[in-house]
Design an enzyme around this catalytic site. Structure first.
Site, PDB file in Angstrom:
ATOM      1  N   ASP A  64     104.376  -0.284  22.760  1.00 49.33           N
ATOM      2  CA  ASP A  64     103.588   0.250  23.881  1.00 49.33           C
ATOM      3  C   ASP A  64     103.392  -0.790  24.988  1.00 49.33           C
ATOM      4  OD1 ASP A  64     103.292   2.833  22.909  1.00 49.33           O
ATOM      5  OD2 ASP A  64     101.476   2.352  21.785  1.00 49.33           O
ATOM      6  N   LYS A  97      98.677   5.358  13.545  1.00 47.87           N
ATOM      7  CA  LYS A  97      99.140   4.040  13.992  1.00 47.87           C
ATOM      8  C   LYS A  97      98.449   2.873  13.274  1.00 47.87           C
ATOM      9  CE  LYS A  97     100.615   5.136  18.716  1.00 47.87           C
ATOM     10  NZ  LYS A  97     100.499   4.706  20.125  1.00 47.87           N
TER      11      LYS A  97
END
Ligand code: ATR
Length: 280
Positions: free
Chosen positions: A105, A69
């Site tokens: 997220d 990420k």
């Protein structure tokens, strides 16, 4: 020219545990869309090469998970505001032939709480347990929701301080011994640590000091009902499990790649719960 059906991926290392193919596969079938979504195992040393060839290999985009990420953050041409704030990218797509990186997220976290305990938006004070990558997404969501007073509590206090410095005003860092006192005025308690997850030690916490009406949520979803959530429900508090965050964070990516905004429904949830139960 005949347009081929969009292909999307989730890449990470390891990747076989990922539930993302189940989620996107469910939506593709339910919406009767042409397209595919597959898991691709990419080692860290191969990630930059994988990303540089996405276009020529015909990918519409995909999801990025551990351990890529942060690297994805530095490889894209442009990032959305959430990715900039969180410092990590979990969703890739193309705009005008440029690779864009987003982070869904925080959206997933907020949408899950909106569905499960709308009162969270009235919280003035929140306590976030943990100071890793997941905590960053949660803090961004809390700031975005206008929660003025956010306390980050972490075993390693220095990591909490790093996040407080990064996110700025309204965030305060604490070590674990301060937790009990903080709970007295906490309207929203979020566990972002791996404690309570199957195979991990339990989260040792007494919820007695929490005020009436507090909302408790856990980003852990295996087990669905963590000891933390069980204790919260036992006290009559609203408790929201972490599976919804996983489901909702998938929505924006699916819409980007396949052109239709999917819904998080009870049927989708049951589909993933059945898989979680089969794995235990
Ligand atoms: P993620 O990116 O998923 O958030 P991470 O960066 O590894 O994962 O962070 C895990 C979090 O869980 C950290 O806040 C970690 O605390 P430390 O910063 O002190 O390591 C917390 N954590 C993990 N195991 C823990 C344990 N046994 N006791 C207390 N906190 C723990």
């Amino acid at each position: 020219m005949v347009e081929s059906a969009p292909r999307a991926f989730v890449c990470g290392h390891p990747i076989r545990h990922s539930r993302s193919p189940l989620i996107h596969g469910f939506w593709l079938r339910e919406l009767d869309l042409a397209g595919s979504y597959e898991a691709v195992d990419v080692q860290q040393k191969n990630f930059a090469g994988f990303v540089s060839e996405l276009g020529i290999r015909g990918w519409a985009g995909g999801n990025v998970t551990l351990p890529h990420k942060e690297q994805a953050f530095s490889l894209v041409a442009r990032r959305d505001a959430a990715a900039e704030a969180i410092g990590a990218v979990n969703t890739l797509w193309f705009e005008n032939d440029q690779l864009i990186g987003g982070n869904t997220d925080a959206y997933g976290f907020a949408a899950n709480l909106d569905a499960g305990a709308r009162a969270w938006r009235d919280a003035e004070t929140a306590v976030v347990l943990g100071a890793g990558g997941a905590a960053r997404a949660v803090i961004h969501a809390l700031q975005d929701a206008g929660i003025a007073d956010i306390h980050v509590v972490n075993r390693t206090r220095e990591r909490a301080t790093e996040l407080a410095d990064l996110f700025g005003e309204g965030i305060r860092a604490h070590g674990s011994p301060e937790l009990t006192d903080l709970l007295k005025s906490c309207h929203l308690l979020v566990n972002t640590t791996s404690l309570g997850m199957s195979g991990q030690p339990p989260l040792e916490i007494h919820l007695d000091p929490l005020p009436e009406g507090a909302v408790v949520t856990d980003i852990v979803y295996a087990p669905l009902e963590t000891p933390l959530l069980e204790a919260a429900r036992g006290r009559g508090l609203a408790a929201v499990d972490g599976l919804g965050m996983l489901l909702y964070q998938a929505v924006p990516g699916f819409e980007r790649w396949f052109g239709t905004r999917p819904q998080v429904t009870a049927a989708l949830r049951e589909h993933i719960v059945a898989d979680l139960e089969a794995a235990t």
